[in-house]
Design an enzyme around this catalytic site. Structure first.
Site, PDB file in Angstrom:
ATOM      1  N   ALA A  40      22.430  18.436  17.234  1.00  0.00           N
ATOM      2  CA  ALA A  40      22.521  19.903  17.293  1.00  0.00           C
ATOM      3  C   ALA A  40      22.637  20.489  15.888  1.00  0.00           C
ATOM      4  O   ALA A  40      22.026  21.520  15.576  1.00  0.00           O
ATOM      5  CB  ALA A  40      23.715  20.319  18.148  1.00  0.00           C
ATOM      6  N   TYR A  43      25.434  15.554  15.955  1.00  0.00           N
ATOM      7  CA  TYR A  43      24.521  15.360  14.811  1.00  0.00           C
ATOM      8  C   TYR A  43      23.180  16.041  15.088  1.00  0.00           C
ATOM      9  O   TYR A  43      22.662  16.792  14.255  1.00  0.00           O
ATOM     10  CB  TYR A  43      24.327  13.855  14.564  1.00  0.00           C
ATOM     11  CG  TYR A  43      23.436  13.545  13.394  1.00  0.00           C
ATOM     12  CD1 TYR A  43      23.840  13.824  12.096  1.00  0.00           C
ATOM     13  CD2 TYR A  43      22.177  12.972  13.577  1.00  0.00           C
ATOM     14  CE1 TYR A  43      23.024  13.549  11.010  1.00  0.00           C
ATOM     15  CE2 TYR A  43      21.352  12.678  12.496  1.00  0.00           C
ATOM     16  CZ  TYR A  43      21.777  12.970  11.217  1.00  0.00           C
ATOM     17  OH  TYR A  43      20.969  12.697  10.144  1.00  0.00           O
ATOM     18  N   SER A  90      16.329  15.817  10.082  1.00  0.00           N
ATOM     19  CA  SER A  90      16.262  14.454  10.625  1.00  0.00           C
ATOM     20  C   SER A  90      15.230  14.397  11.740  1.00  0.00           C
ATOM     21  O   SER A  90      14.995  15.388  12.437  1.00  0.00           O
ATOM     22  CB  SER A  90      17.623  14.046  11.175  1.00  0.00           C
ATOM     23  OG  SER A  90      17.505  12.877  11.963  1.00  0.00           O
ATOM     24  N   ASP A  97      33.422  19.932  -2.828  1.00  0.00           N
ATOM     25  CA  ASP A  97      33.297  19.824  -1.378  1.00  0.00           C
ATOM     26  C   ASP A  97      32.461  21.010  -0.904  1.00  0.00           C
ATOM     27  O   ASP A  97      32.910  22.161  -0.952  1.00  0.00           O
ATOM     28  CB  ASP A  97      34.692  19.848  -0.737  1.00  0.00           C
ATOM     29  CG  ASP A  97      34.629  19.639   0.763  1.00  0.00           C
ATOM     30  OD1 ASP A  97      33.529  19.783   1.348  1.00  0.00           O
ATOM     31  OD2 ASP A  97      35.677  19.342   1.359  1.00  0.00           O
TER      32      ASP A  97
HETATM   33  N1  LIG Z   1      20.118   7.532   6.636  1.00  0.00           N
HETATM   34  C1  LIG Z   1      19.321   7.980   7.602  1.00  0.00           C
HETATM   35  O1  LIG Z   1      18.789   7.180   8.416  1.00  0.00           O
HETATM   36  C2  LIG Z   1      19.019   9.429   7.742  1.00  0.00           C
HETATM   37  C3  LIG Z   1      18.051   9.817   8.673  1.00  0.00           C
HETATM   38  C4  LIG Z   1      17.766  11.166   8.816  1.00  0.00           C
HETATM   39  C5  LIG Z   1      18.399  12.096   8.035  1.00  0.00           C
HETATM   40  N2  LIG Z   1      19.348  11.696   7.143  1.00  0.00           N
HETATM   41  C6  LIG Z   1      20.016  12.719   6.337  1.00  0.00           C
HETATM   42  O2  LIG Z   1      19.855  12.410   4.975  1.00  0.00           O
HETATM   43  C7  LIG Z   1      20.946  12.951   4.226  1.00  0.00           C
HETATM   44  C8  LIG Z   1      21.543  11.865   3.361  1.00  0.00           C
HETATM   45  O3  LIG Z   1      22.073  10.881   4.216  1.00  0.00           O
HETATM   46  P1  LIG Z   1      22.401   9.397   3.762  1.00  0.00           P
HETATM   47  O4  LIG Z   1      21.910   8.533   4.844  1.00  0.00           O
HETATM   48  O5  LIG Z   1      21.983   9.171   2.362  1.00  0.00           O
HETATM   49  O6  LIG Z   1      24.005   9.442   3.901  1.00  0.00           O
HETATM   50  P2  LIG Z   1      25.177   8.990   2.907  1.00  0.00           P
HETATM   51  O7  LIG Z   1      24.827   7.754   2.183  1.00  0.00           O
HETATM   52  O8  LIG Z   1      26.406   9.031   3.739  1.00  0.00           O
HETATM   53  O9  LIG Z   1      25.207  10.184   1.845  1.00  0.00           O
HETATM   54  C9  LIG Z   1      25.696  11.447   2.177  1.00  0.00           C
HETATM   55  C10 LIG Z   1      25.862  12.242   0.903  1.00  0.00           C
HETATM   56  O10 LIG Z   1      26.364  13.539   1.232  1.00  0.00           O
HETATM   57  C11 LIG Z   1      27.531  13.797   0.466  1.00  0.00           C
HETATM   58  N3  LIG Z   1      28.460  14.641   1.217  1.00  0.00           N
HETATM   59  C12 LIG Z   1      28.898  14.462   2.489  1.00  0.00           C
HETATM   60  N4  LIG Z   1      29.768  15.417   2.808  1.00  0.00           N
HETATM   61  C13 LIG Z   1      29.900  16.222   1.715  1.00  0.00           C
HETATM   62  C14 LIG Z   1      30.679  17.361   1.415  1.00  0.00           C
HETATM   63  N5  LIG Z   1      31.519  17.896   2.306  1.00  0.00           N
HETATM   64  N6  LIG Z   1      30.554  17.909   0.197  1.00  0.00           N
HETATM   65  C15 LIG Z   1      29.717  17.375  -0.718  1.00  0.00           C
HETATM   66  N7  LIG Z   1      28.950  16.308  -0.502  1.00  0.00           N
HETATM   67  C16 LIG Z   1      29.051  15.736   0.705  1.00  0.00           C
HETATM   68  C17 LIG Z   1      28.132  12.400   0.205  1.00  0.00           C
HETATM   69  O11 LIG Z   1      28.925  12.374  -0.948  1.00  0.00           O
HETATM   70  P3  LIG Z   1      30.541  12.355  -0.974  1.00  0.00           P
HETATM   71  O12 LIG Z   1      31.002  11.557   0.191  1.00  0.00           O
HETATM   72  O13 LIG Z   1      30.851  11.783  -2.307  1.00  0.00           O
HETATM   73  O14 LIG Z   1      30.930  13.788  -0.876  1.00  0.00           O
HETATM   74  C18 LIG Z   1      26.865  11.608  -0.050  1.00  0.00           C
HETATM   75  O15 LIG Z   1      26.440  11.778  -1.377  1.00  0.00           O
HETATM   76  C19 LIG Z   1      21.930  13.505   5.280  1.00  0.00           C
HETATM   77  O16 LIG Z   1      21.748  14.886   5.418  1.00  0.00           O
HETATM   78  C20 LIG Z   1      21.526  12.779   6.544  1.00  0.00           C
HETATM   79  O17 LIG Z   1      21.863  13.481   7.711  1.00  0.00           O
HETATM   80  C21 LIG Z   1      19.679  10.380   6.967  1.00  0.00           C
END
Ligand SMILES: NC(=O)c1ccc[n+]([C@@H]2O[C@H](COP(=O)([O-])OP(=O)(O)OC[C@H]3O[C@@H](n4cnc5c(N)ncnc54)[C@H](OP(=O)(O)O)[C@@H]3O)[C@@H](O)[C@H]2O)c1
Length: 258
Positions: free
Chosen positions: A153, A151, A138, A59
């Site tokens: 901020a 988000y 983002s 974590d």
């Molecule tokens: N999807 C979009 O449209 C989008 C757009 C802009 C930016 N982003 C950014 O891209 C990144 C990836 O997002 P995603 O869309 O792929 O989301 P996602 O599918 O929810 O993946 C998030 C990842 O972060 C890990 N995570 C979350 N909290 C954690 C913690 N406390 N400790 C360790 N690992 C943690 C999760 O794994 P576990 O739950 O197994 O810990 C998972 O592997 C994020 O930073 C998000 O803000 C996404």
């Protein structure tokens, strides 16, 4: 030139964009230290790419666990060539029930956990080859969007952190890149109940990022048309941004008290 595989710490590798990034980088032959709380998907990648994966689950909001991950990487590799801080979360604000604890949760994952990871990564990057620090922010940071108070901020804070760090790390020859995705189809966005223009698959997003990493741009922002619209919006006067933002707010359900 040293052709040995790059040693990369990638966070948030269990799902979504992180998992797609892991697959794209592993296919290139990189060696990855993979973090997330869920160990199963990381082990699956380890099995699929034997010898290329170091599983370092935990974590990342817990500084002790992050320090332990750093120690494991140091013991295994002695150094890092890149750290890609991708782990993140998103929760939307309901202004009728403003909840400061929601902000704590989102900031802890998106901002504070990143600072713990940076603390663990920097000593290892200083010993690495052509060191590169990458942070996934983002496109939300370009304009204020409804319900994105926490988000947005957290990601604006993360962007500032990386851009400021870039200046201070320049003398140490550690390059810093900010990634600004628009909408990517992942478990995080599958929960969204509003239209997501120009959404791209996680695989396409990962390919786009990985193809550009080697050039070390200051920012990797995509998709292009969406980003052009966001940049245009960001140049508008605040009053016009407010008018456009208000049009995005959905009407409350009829008869509801919101
Ligand atoms: N999807 C979009 O449209 C989008 C757009 C802009 C930016 N982003 C950014 O891209 C990144 C990836 O997002 P995603 O869309 O792929 O989301 P996602 O599918 O929810 O993946 C998030 C990842 O972060 C890990 N995570 C979350 N909290 C954690 C913690 N406390 N400790 C360790 N690992 C943690 C999760 O794994 P576990 O739950 O197994 O810990 C998972 O592997 C994020 O930073 C998000 O803000 C996404």
């Amino acid at each position: 030139m040293d052709e040995s595989p790059r040693r990369i710490w990638l966070t948030g590798a269990s799902t979504g964009l992180g998992e797609a990034l892991a697959l794209a980088l592993l296919a290139q032959g990189a060696h990855l230290a993979l973090s997330a709380r869920s160990e199963g998907p990381l082990r699956a990648l380890e099995q699929r790419y034997p010898g290329q994966v170091l599983v370092v689950p935990g974590d990342l909001t817990d500084p002790e666990q992050v320090r332990a991950i750093g120690a494991t990487i140091e013991q295994a590799w002695g150094a890092l060539d890149s750290a890609i801080l991708n782990a993140g979360t998103c929760e939307y604000v309901d202004v009728q029930h403003f909840d400061a604890q929601l902000f704590e949760r989102v900031f802890r994952t998106n901002l504070f956990a990143s600072s713990y990871c940076i603390e663990a990564a920097l000593p290892l990057l200083r010993k690495g080859r052509r060191p590169h620090l990458v942070g996934v922010a983002s496109a939300v940071t370009y304009v204020p969007l409804p319900r994105s108070e926490a988000y947005g901020a957290s990601k604006a804070g993360l962007r500032y952190l990386f851009e400021s760090l870039r200046i201070d790390l320049a003398r140490q020859r550690i390059d810093v890149t900010v990634v600004s995705p628009g909408f990517v189809d992942t478990p995080l966005t599958r929960k969204n109940d509003f239209p997501m223009p120009q959404i791209v698959s996680a695989e396409d997003a990962a390919r786009h990022i990985v193809e550009r990493l080697d050039k070390r741009p200051l920012e990797i922002a995509f998709p292009a048309v969406f980003m052009a619209a966001m940049r245009l919006l960001s140049w508008l006067p605040a009053k016009l941004q407010l008018i456009i933002g208000k049009r995005m707010v959905r009407r409350p359900p009829q008869g509801g008290d919101v």
